[in-house]
Design a protein around this motif. Structure first.
Motif, PDB file in Angstrom:
ATOM      1  N   ASN A   6     -11.684  -6.895   9.341  1.00  9.08           N
ATOM      2  CA  ASN A   6     -10.355  -6.493   9.842  1.00  9.08           C
ATOM      3  C   ASN A   6      -9.921  -5.167   9.226  1.00  9.08           C
ATOM      4  OD1 ASN A   6     -10.381  -8.957  11.068  1.00  9.08           O
ATOM      5  ND2 ASN A   6      -8.844  -9.921   9.742  1.00  9.08           N
ATOM      6  N   LEU A   7     -10.170  -5.033   7.921  1.00  6.46           N
ATOM      7  CA  LEU A   7      -9.724  -3.815   7.226  1.00  6.46           C
ATOM      8  C   LEU A   7     -10.518  -2.605   7.718  1.00  6.46           C
ATOM      9  CD1 LEU A   7      -7.608  -3.156   5.035  1.00  6.46           C
ATOM     10  CD2 LEU A   7      -9.437  -3.174   3.354  1.00  6.46           C
ATOM     11  N   ARG A   8     -11.809  -2.802   7.933  1.00  3.82           N
ATOM     12  CA  ARG A   8     -12.664  -1.718   8.441  1.00  3.82           C
ATOM     13  C   ARG A   8     -12.142  -1.245   9.807  1.00  3.82           C
ATOM     14  NH1 ARG A   8     -17.028  -4.414   7.918  1.00  3.82           N
ATOM     15  NH2 ARG A   8     -17.473  -3.984   5.750  1.00  3.82           N
ATOM     16  N   ALA A   9     -11.772  -2.212  10.643  1.00  6.45           N
ATOM     17  CA  ALA A   9     -11.303  -1.861  11.994  1.00  6.45           C
ATOM     18  C   ALA A   9      -9.994  -1.058  11.954  1.00  6.45           C
ATOM     19  CB  ALA A   9     -11.121  -3.136  12.809  1.00  6.45           C
ATOM     20  N   LYS A  10      -9.185  -1.284  10.920  1.00  3.33           N
ATOM     21  CA  LYS A  10      -7.866  -0.613  10.837  1.00  3.33           C
ATOM     22  C   LYS A  10      -7.886   0.561   9.874  1.00  3.33           C
ATOM     23  CE  LYS A  10      -4.670  -3.496  12.819  1.00  3.33           C
ATOM     24  NZ  LYS A  10      -3.513  -3.143  13.593  1.00  3.33           N
ATOM     25  N   SER A  11      -9.064   0.909   9.371  1.00  7.62           N
ATOM     26  CA  SER A  11      -9.137   1.852   8.259  1.00  7.62           C
ATOM     27  C   SER A  11      -8.448   3.194   8.559  1.00  7.62           C
ATOM     28  CB  SER A  11     -10.619   2.062   7.924  1.00  7.62           C
ATOM     29  OG  SER A  11     -10.749   3.055   6.992  1.00  7.62           O
ATOM     30  N   GLU A  12      -8.746   3.787   9.695  1.00  7.21           N
ATOM     31  CA  GLU A  12      -8.172   5.104   9.993  1.00  7.21           C
ATOM     32  C   GLU A  12      -6.650   4.992  10.191  1.00  7.21           C
ATOM     33  OE1 GLU A  12      -9.249   8.031   9.652  1.00  7.21           O
ATOM     34  OE2 GLU A  12      -7.821   9.229  10.803  1.00  7.21           O
ATOM     35  N   GLU A  13      -6.233   3.935  10.876  1.00  5.42           N
ATOM     36  CA  GLU A  13      -4.782   3.754  11.091  1.00  5.42           C
ATOM     37  C   GLU A  13      -4.049   3.648   9.745  1.00  5.42           C
ATOM     38  OE1 GLU A  13      -1.945   0.121  12.452  1.00  5.42           O
ATOM     39  OE2 GLU A  13      -3.853   0.240  13.495  1.00  5.42           O
ATOM     40  N   ILE A  14      -4.646   2.884   8.819  1.00  6.08           N
ATOM     41  CA  ILE A  14      -3.971   2.711   7.521  1.00  6.08           C
ATOM     42  C   ILE A  14      -4.033   4.007   6.713  1.00  6.08           C
ATOM     43  CG2 ILE A  14      -3.882   1.376   5.382  1.00  6.08           C
ATOM     44  CD1 ILE A  14      -4.996  -1.020   6.882  1.00  6.08           C
ATOM     45  N   ALA A  15      -5.140   4.742   6.818  1.00  5.40           N
ATOM     46  CA  ALA A  15      -5.231   6.021   6.087  1.00  5.40           C
ATOM     47  C   ALA A  15      -4.108   6.971   6.534  1.00  5.40           C
ATOM     48  CB  ALA A  15      -6.596   6.666   6.308  1.00  5.40           C
ATOM     49  N   VAL A  16      -3.878   7.042   7.839  1.00  5.78           N
ATOM     50  CA  VAL A  16      -2.811   7.922   8.345  1.00  5.78           C
ATOM     51  C   VAL A  16      -1.442   7.438   7.841  1.00  5.78           C
ATOM     52  CG1 VAL A  16      -1.629   8.707  10.449  1.00  5.78           C
ATOM     53  CG2 VAL A  16      -4.134   8.686  10.356  1.00  5.78           C
ATOM     54  N   LEU A  17      -1.286   6.114   7.821  1.00  6.25           N
ATOM     55  CA  LEU A  17      -0.022   5.543   7.333  1.00  6.25           C
ATOM     56  C   LEU A  17       0.194   5.868   5.852  1.00  6.25           C
ATOM     57  CD1 LEU A  17       2.353   3.793   8.212  1.00  6.25           C
ATOM     58  CD2 LEU A  17       0.956   1.769   7.760  1.00  6.25           C
ATOM     59  N   ILE A  18      -0.874   5.773   5.056  1.00  8.00           N
ATOM     60  CA  ILE A  18      -0.769   6.118   3.624  1.00  8.00           C
ATOM     61  C   ILE A  18      -0.302   7.567   3.492  1.00  8.00           C
ATOM     62  CG2 ILE A  18      -2.125   6.577   1.529  1.00  8.00           C
ATOM     63  CD1 ILE A  18      -3.920   4.194   2.250  1.00  8.00           C
ATOM     64  N   THR A  19      -0.915   8.439   4.297  1.00 10.79           N
ATOM     65  CA  THR A  19      -0.570   9.860   4.216  1.00 10.79           C
ATOM     66  C   THR A  19       0.883  10.082   4.610  1.00 10.79           C
ATOM     67  OG1 THR A  19      -2.827  10.554   4.565  1.00 10.79           O
ATOM     68  CG2 THR A  19      -1.131  12.135   5.179  1.00 10.79           C
ATOM     69  N   ARG A  20       1.300   9.443   5.689  1.00 10.80           N
ATOM     70  CA  ARG A  20       2.686   9.627   6.131  1.00 10.80           C
ATOM     71  C   ARG A  20       3.679   9.068   5.108  1.00 10.80           C
ATOM     72  NH1 ARG A  20       3.165  11.756  11.013  1.00 10.80           N
ATOM     73  NH2 ARG A  20       2.033  10.959  12.799  1.00 10.80           N
ATOM     74  N   GLU A  21       3.372   7.877   4.567  1.00 11.99           N
ATOM     75  CA  GLU A  21       4.409   7.232   3.745  1.00 11.99           C
ATOM     76  C   GLU A  21       4.412   7.725   2.302  1.00 11.99           C
ATOM     77  OE1 GLU A  21       4.498   2.898   3.691  1.00 11.99           O
ATOM     78  OE2 GLU A  21       6.691   2.972   3.623  1.00 11.99           O
ATOM     79  N   THR A  22       3.245   8.148   1.778  1.00 17.96           N
ATOM     80  CA  THR A  22       3.221   8.570   0.364  1.00 17.96           C
ATOM     81  C   THR A  22       2.968  10.062   0.196  1.00 17.96           C
ATOM     82  OG1 THR A  22       0.838   8.299  -0.003  1.00 17.96           O
ATOM     83  CG2 THR A  22       2.214   6.327  -0.259  1.00 17.96           C
ATOM     84  N   GLY A  23       2.558  10.753   1.255  1.00 11.34           N
ATOM     85  CA  GLY A  23       2.274  12.186   1.145  1.00 11.34           C
ATOM     86  C   GLY A  23       0.890  12.492   0.618  1.00 11.34           C
ATOM     87  N   LYS A  24       0.066  11.470   0.411  1.00  9.24           N
ATOM     88  CA  LYS A  24      -1.298  11.709  -0.088  1.00  9.24           C
ATOM     89  C   LYS A  24      -2.109  12.427   0.998  1.00  9.24           C
ATOM     90  CE  LYS A  24      -3.539   8.596  -2.490  1.00  9.24           C
ATOM     91  NZ  LYS A  24      -4.336   7.460  -2.974  1.00  9.24           N
ATOM     92  N   PRO A  25      -2.800  13.522   0.657  1.00  7.83           N
ATOM     93  CA  PRO A  25      -3.583  14.225   1.693  1.00  7.83           C
ATOM     94  C   PRO A  25      -4.533  13.276   2.416  1.00  7.83           C
ATOM     95  CG  PRO A  25      -3.474  15.540  -0.299  1.00  7.83           C
ATOM     96  CD  PRO A  25      -2.848  14.207  -0.635  1.00  7.83           C
ATOM     97  N   ILE A  26      -4.677  13.493   3.712  1.00  5.80           N
ATOM     98  CA  ILE A  26      -5.451  12.568   4.548  1.00  5.80           C
ATOM     99  C   ILE A  26      -6.891  12.415   4.065  1.00  5.80           C
ATOM    100  CG2 ILE A  26      -5.960  14.354   6.305  1.00  5.80           C
ATOM    101  CD1 ILE A  26      -5.396  10.629   7.051  1.00  5.80           C
ATOM    102  N   ARG A  27      -7.464  13.500   3.533  1.00  7.10           N
ATOM    103  CA  ARG A  27      -8.849  13.345   3.062  1.00  7.10           C
ATOM    104  C   ARG A  27      -8.911  12.371   1.896  1.00  7.10           C
ATOM    105  NH1 ARG A  27     -10.465  19.288   2.276  1.00  7.10           N
ATOM    106  NH2 ARG A  27     -12.232  18.524   1.136  1.00  7.10           N
ATOM    107  N   GLU A  28      -7.880  12.363   1.036  1.00  4.89           N
ATOM    108  CA  GLU A  28      -7.840  11.405  -0.076  1.00  4.89           C
ATOM    109  C   GLU A  28      -7.538   9.990   0.433  1.00  4.89           C
ATOM    110  OE1 GLU A  28      -5.801  12.187  -3.775  1.00  4.89           O
ATOM    111  OE2 GLU A  28      -5.511  14.262  -3.187  1.00  4.89           O
ATOM    112  N   ALA A  29      -6.659   9.893   1.426  1.00  3.79           N
ATOM    113  CA  ALA A  29      -6.303   8.566   1.957  1.00  3.79           C
ATOM    114  C   ALA A  29      -7.533   7.904   2.575  1.00  3.79           C
ATOM    115  CB  ALA A  29      -5.176   8.701   2.980  1.00  3.79           C
ATOM    116  N   ARG A  30      -8.360   8.702   3.241  1.00  2.94           N
ATOM    117  CA  ARG A  30      -9.589   8.127   3.830  1.00  2.94           C
ATOM    118  C   ARG A  30     -10.518   7.637   2.727  1.00  2.94           C
ATOM    119  NH1 ARG A  30      -9.715  12.799   8.173  1.00  2.94           N
ATOM    120  NH2 ARG A  30      -8.537  11.740   9.801  1.00  2.94           N
ATOM    121  N   LEU A  31     -10.592   8.383   1.648  1.00  5.96           N
ATOM    122  CA  LEU A  31     -11.450   7.938   0.532  1.00  5.96           C
ATOM    123  C   LEU A  31     -10.893   6.652  -0.081  1.00  5.96           C
ATOM    124  CD1 LEU A  31     -12.234  11.362  -1.197  1.00  5.96           C
ATOM    125  CD2 LEU A  31     -13.814   9.903   0.085  1.00  5.96           C
ATOM    126  N   GLU A  32      -9.565   6.574  -0.149  1.00  3.09           N
ATOM    127  CA  GLU A  32      -8.963   5.338  -0.671  1.00  3.09           C
ATOM    128  C   GLU A  32      -9.370   4.146   0.187  1.00  3.09           C
ATOM    129  OE1 GLU A  32      -4.710   5.291  -1.434  1.00  3.09           O
ATOM    130  OE2 GLU A  32      -4.717   3.107  -1.666  1.00  3.09           O
TER     131      GLU A  32
END
Ligand code: NAD
Length: 465
Positions: A60-86
């Motif tokens: 489930n997490l793998r399937a939502k990975s990109e969506e959650i990475a974008v959400l991390i970036t929007r909500e915390t300001g973490k650069p998207i390249r770092e959010a994807r690594l997270e």
């Protein structure tokens, strides 16, 4: 219903015109009751059954990975390249935890005693996972997987500043797990405190700031069988010796201070620099820092996003205006005329300080900066660098830059840190290793690899044949 309930709304720190839905704090006692009710059946499943259900969570997490990475970036300001690594690290965590389960959770037969015997690794009960904003999925998720695989139920409290990330992560986990096994509890400090102090909760993994960790430690001292794991802050130091590869050191320090805009527990916030190479190193550092220009965190090329919140912005300003020294890189708040894109952007800042006594008494020494601010001190002899390092109470990570094996061993043996590096950024923390701090930075129950050890309690069993 719990006493301290409230509603709040987050705005994207990289673009304050972007508003998230309103969040309401959760009912702590109702969540604890559901968690407690779910515990016996979850604990009674075999390790293999729990692993199979968690494998569905991984899918489930793998399937939502990109969506959650974008959400991390929007909500915390973490650069998207770092959010994807997270997110990649969070997904990889499943297999690490399953491998650790084989190592730590199976019953161990013990021969050689008066009777047949074994050691069992028993779950503790409902466990609270209190997460910080800066790794809103990965950090709490590591503890969550360990607790769940070991047969504990989990009450997950995300940072209120990453509440929307927390909600989606919880939905992903809950979709594959029986009711009550994973509870989401939203809220601010009073909610977190109520959750951690409740006697039904038998384990707490708190990742956050030193003052809150200390307060929890004191408050829980008399509940001595409750497991408390503290993952706290750092003042992470790079020691640059005279024989160091200076270009490599400068890039590593710039990366260590600017990743996640300095908002990492293992961010580099201090350099101890040998006098003979000081000018050359500082020139190289200034050049390297030019890579870190604040910009929209959703842009794939951005390396430096905004700070999380208005209060962090203010703290940055106070630290810079209130600290004595030579500001080699002056820093500053990024003024933005485009209202649509306005956020909490700051520039990296570097201060050279000669007065150690004044520095030791200043907020730069006593508190985490949690922003891209670096303090530089000069040393002449190796023991001086070690003494200066040890004068500050944190002990999370340190990196020694030297080309000499002996110097690394000699200095490294005397640094009180949980994570020691040579010629690497202080932020280099792969999931293959345990990760925890000494001194003010933790209480000796490292997260990362092998956290499972603290998710269980041992029981010695013997019987007459
Ligand atoms: P924080 O201490 O303000 O909050 C962390 C979490 O604790 C949040 O969910 C918060 O709501 C909750 N909380 C606050 N007061 C509480 C209380 N009295 N009882 C229970 N819960 C409470 O930290 P933050 O600003 O979200 O995160 C940054 C901090 O986390 C930094 O200090 C950083 O160094 C630390 N951190 C440590 C590690 C590590 O592994 N050592 C990793 C990441 C972050």
């Amino acid at each position: 219903m719990s006493a301290d309930t409230c509603d709040w709304q987050n705005f994207s720190p990289g673009d304050l015109s972007y508003a998230f839905p309103i969040v309401s704090s959760g009912d702590v006692s109702a969540s604890i009751a559901r968690s407690s009710q779910a515990f016996p059946a979850w604990a009674a499943l075999s390790l293999d059954e729990r692993r199979d259900l968690l494998t569905q969570c991984a899918d489930n997490l793998r399937a939502k990975s990109e969506e959650i990475a974008v959400l991390i970036t929007r909500e915390t300001g973490k650069p998207i390249r770092e959010a994807r690594l997270e997110m990649a690290a969070a997904i990889a965590k499943f297999d690490f935890t399953f491998a650790d389960g084989e190592r730590f959770l199976r019953d161990e037969a013990v021969a050689g005693g008066p009777h047949p015997a074994l050691v069992r690794h028993c779950p503790r009960g409902p466990a609270a996972v209190i997460a910080p904003f800066n790794f809103p999925v990965h950090l709490g998720h590591g503890a969550t997987l360990a607790y769940l695989l070991a047969g504990n139920t989990v009450l997950f409290k995300p940072s209120p500043m990453a509440a929307n990330v927390g909600l989606v992560y919880a939905q992903v986990m809950q979709a594959a797990l029986p009711a009550g096994v994973f509870e989401l509890v939203q809220g601010w400090a009073p909610v977190g405190q109520e959750l951690c102090l409740d006697p039904v909760v038998r384990a707490v993994c708190f990742t956050g700031s030193v003052p809150v960790g200390k307060a929890l430690s004191v408050a829980l001292a008399s509940d001595y069988s409750k497991s408390l794991a503290l993952e706290l802050g750092g003042k992470n130091t790079a020691i640059i010796c005279e024989d160091a590869d200076l270009a490599l050191a400068a890039d590593a320090v710039a990366d260590g201070m600017c990743l996640t805009a300095g908002q990492r527990c293992n961010a580099t916030s201090r350099v101890l620099l040998h006098r003979s190479i000081a000018d050359r190193f500082l020139d190289l550092l200034q050049s390297s820092l030019k890579r870190y220009r604040p910009a929209d965190p959703l842009d794939e090329t951005t390396l430096l996003g905004p700070l999380i919140h208005f209060s962090a912005h203010e703290r940055y300003e106070q630290l810079i205006s209130g600290s004595e020294g030579e500001w080699i890189v002056p820093g500053g708040i990024l003024e933005c005329n485009d209202k649509e894109q306005h956020g909490f952007y700051v520039l990296p800042a570097v201060v050279l300080v000669n007065d150690s006594a004044a520095l030791d008494a200043s907020p730069l020494a006593k508190c985490e900066t949690f922003a891209p601010i670096l303090v530089v001190e000069i040393f002449d002899k190796e023991p001086e660098a070690i003494t200066r390092h040890e004068a500050w109470a944190f002990g999370l990570t340190a990196s020694i830059f030297t080309s000499c094996d002996d110097a690394f061993s000699r200095i490294g043996a005397l640094l009180s840190v949980g994570n020691l590096y040579r010629n690497l950024p202080t932020t280099f923390s792969p999931s293959t290793l345990p990760f925890g701090g000494w001194g003010n930075s933790g209480n000796g129950r490292p997260g990362g690899r092998s956290f499972l050890r603290f998710a269980v309690q041992e029981q010695a069993v013997q019987w007459k044949a």
